[in-house]
Design an enzyme around this catalytic site. Sequence first.
Site, PDB file in Angstrom:
ATOM      1  N   GLU A 106      68.918  48.052  37.975  1.00 48.56           N
ATOM      2  CA  GLU A 106      68.281  49.239  38.528  1.00 48.56           C
ATOM      3  C   GLU A 106      69.381  50.171  39.021  1.00 48.56           C
ATOM      4  O   GLU A 106      70.387  49.731  39.561  1.00 48.56           O
ATOM      5  CB  GLU A 106      67.349  48.866  39.675  1.00 48.56           C
ATOM      6  CG  GLU A 106      66.171  48.074  39.177  1.00 48.56           C
ATOM      7  CD  GLU A 106      65.098  47.856  40.230  1.00 48.56           C
ATOM      8  OE1 GLU A 106      65.086  48.588  41.228  1.00 48.56           O
ATOM      9  OE2 GLU A 106      64.285  46.950  40.038  1.00 48.56           O
ATOM     10  N   LYS A 120      68.571  34.411  29.788  1.00 52.13           N
ATOM     11  CA  LYS A 120      68.164  35.348  30.839  1.00 52.13           C
ATOM     12  C   LYS A 120      68.114  34.673  32.210  1.00 52.13           C
ATOM     13  O   LYS A 120      68.702  35.146  33.190  1.00 52.13           O
ATOM     14  CB  LYS A 120      66.808  35.957  30.485  1.00 52.13           C
ATOM     15  CG  LYS A 120      66.179  36.775  31.577  1.00 52.13           C
ATOM     16  CD  LYS A 120      66.961  38.047  31.851  1.00 52.13           C
ATOM     17  CE  LYS A 120      66.438  38.701  33.114  1.00 52.13           C
ATOM     18  NZ  LYS A 120      66.819  40.080  33.247  1.00 52.13           N
ATOM     19  N   LEU A 148      81.148  39.412  43.738  1.00 48.98           N
ATOM     20  CA  LEU A 148      81.745  38.624  44.810  1.00 48.98           C
ATOM     21  C   LEU A 148      81.816  39.475  46.072  1.00 48.98           C
ATOM     22  O   LEU A 148      82.751  39.345  46.856  1.00 48.98           O
ATOM     23  CB  LEU A 148      83.143  38.136  44.409  1.00 48.98           C
ATOM     24  CG  LEU A 148      83.199  36.979  43.407  1.00 48.98           C
ATOM     25  CD1 LEU A 148      84.638  36.562  43.137  1.00 48.98           C
ATOM     26  CD2 LEU A 148      82.394  35.762  43.900  1.00 48.98           C
ATOM     27  N   CYS A 161      64.446  40.813  40.850  1.00 47.68           N
ATOM     28  CA  CYS A 161      64.879  39.885  39.799  1.00 47.68           C
ATOM     29  C   CYS A 161      65.517  38.614  40.329  1.00 47.68           C
ATOM     30  O   CYS A 161      65.037  37.521  40.038  1.00 47.68           O
ATOM     31  CB  CYS A 161      65.835  40.614  38.856  1.00 47.68           C
ATOM     32  SG  CYS A 161      65.090  42.099  38.187  1.00 47.68           S
ATOM     33  N   LYS A 183      63.256  36.138  42.406  1.00 46.03           N
ATOM     34  CA  LYS A 183      62.188  35.617  41.541  1.00 46.03           C
ATOM     35  C   LYS A 183      62.760  34.698  40.458  1.00 46.03           C
ATOM     36  O   LYS A 183      62.213  33.627  40.189  1.00 46.03           O
ATOM     37  CB  LYS A 183      61.470  36.820  40.906  1.00 46.03           C
ATOM     38  CG  LYS A 183      60.662  36.549  39.674  1.00 46.03           C
ATOM     39  CD  LYS A 183      59.962  37.807  39.201  1.00 46.03           C
ATOM     40  CE  LYS A 183      60.759  38.664  38.244  1.00 46.03           C
ATOM     41  NZ  LYS A 183      60.835  38.222  36.871  1.00 46.03           N
ATOM     42  N   LYS A 189      69.327  47.986  47.116  1.00 48.03           N
ATOM     43  CA  LYS A 189      70.708  48.382  46.789  1.00 48.03           C
ATOM     44  C   LYS A 189      70.681  49.897  46.588  1.00 48.03           C
ATOM     45  O   LYS A 189      69.593  50.487  46.511  1.00 48.03           O
ATOM     46  CB  LYS A 189      71.212  47.654  45.541  1.00 48.03           C
ATOM     47  CG  LYS A 189      70.484  48.033  44.266  1.00 48.03           C
ATOM     48  CD  LYS A 189      71.138  47.382  43.059  1.00 48.03           C
ATOM     49  CE  LYS A 189      70.558  47.958  41.784  1.00 48.03           C
ATOM     50  NZ  LYS A 189      71.178  47.412  40.592  1.00 48.03           N
TER      51      LYS A 189
END
Length: 429
Positions: free
Chosen positions: A156, A205, A251, A261, A264, A322
């Site tokens: 995103e 994934k 890091l 994401c 989950k 973020k």
Amino acid sequence: MQLAIIGSGYVGLVTGACFAHLGHDVVCVDSDPAKIATLEAGGVPFYEPGLDTLVRTNVREGRLRFGMDARAATEWAEIVFLCVPTPPLPDGSADLKAIEAVADAIAPALGHGAPKLVVEKSTVPVRTGDWLARLFRERAPEADFDVASNPEFLREGSAIHDFLHADRVVLGVDAERASNKLVALYAPLNAPILVTDLRSAELIKHASNAFLAMKISFINAVGRVCELAGADVSKVAKGIGLDARIGEAFLKAGAGYGGACFPKDVAAFSAIASELGYDFGLLAEVARINDQQRDLVVEKIRQLVGGSARGKRIGVLGLAFKPNTDDLRGAPALDVIERLLAEGAEVLAHDPVARPEGPAGLRQVDTPELAGQGADALVLMTEWPLYEALDWPAMKARMRRAALVDARNVFSPAKMARLGFAYASIGRP
Ligand code: UGA
């Protein structure tokens, strides 16, 4: 090629707009009439830099349209991408209800015209493709179709760039004709293409996201040790990251990962592993360390305001999980705010784009300065560049006490000390 994208959320809309940009004919389908109305009116239902322009340009040039009929879109298309949500169930496993509903809706269209290729783009547990193919065979026994997996690796906030300049394209196929179609579709990106079997692509994934989450939790755990030892986690991260086998990315110690994401997918990967018979305990630890970072931020606020946040005014800078997104799903800021409110603090929060509906009692303000007005402490939860560029001496003058918890390690501790702030960050002396 004629492409149907079923599900016009984050992944579907970015995928559809980017394929249209590459010259394909695309229909983006969604079952939510409000979303389709917004898209048809030239809007985008969420914030993603550049997406509104890309969508409008491709609509104007006739390559991108919207609709609500998944079956009709499938009849028309050569390739159908499934981009519907797979949210977590209470036990952490992925809820495949939306995938199943779409499969039901499109199955009758699979026998229409040339053989169809149905591609999973939603993040799904390994073996979902086998289940989908079985379901299609039951519902449409005459149809000639293939099922493939093409996981997305978009972040995103930089999704269009990530799509058009992909590090890699992963194609999980069980038939050569499916692989040929997908390789041709992605060839213009000039990205490395990895063709695997369907199950391996599905696993790539989950394993990618779990590995990245593990890097973040690892460095956050190292940060805890740094604090106890009087070392600096940012220097440790640099030092280990320069080893090409480790790499510097992901890091950054801080408030931990959020978003739709990582939380989950870590849970879903753990759930499918145990369903298959393997106890992937490492993943539970990754999630536990991540949760602890939120407690750590609250504890640092307490320490700066004299032991308890009760009755204190705390300003929060940044709410989104973020920068460059308005997404609040899994946002560490919301957890921290809830804990502060429960403790009896007054909380004023600013974010340049995210506008949460709760938690009850939170006051949202329009400028960072208002979040600092009369505050006993500020906490920086999302590293939007505007916060680094603030006039911090002026901010200090507005605050009741000059105290800052920098939960994303944006500032130099020496600089904040020079400005006269009581300052705490994560994993640094
Ligand atoms: C993530 C992956 O990076 C994408 O590759 C993937 O396609 C996507 O999930 C998905 O599965 O759809 P995203 O959730 O958009 O993308 O965000 P990231 O940029 O990966 O950041 C995730 C979280 O980790 C954020 O809360 C970020 O603040 C945090 N983070 C990231 C850290 O705390 N430290 C770091 O060093 C890096």
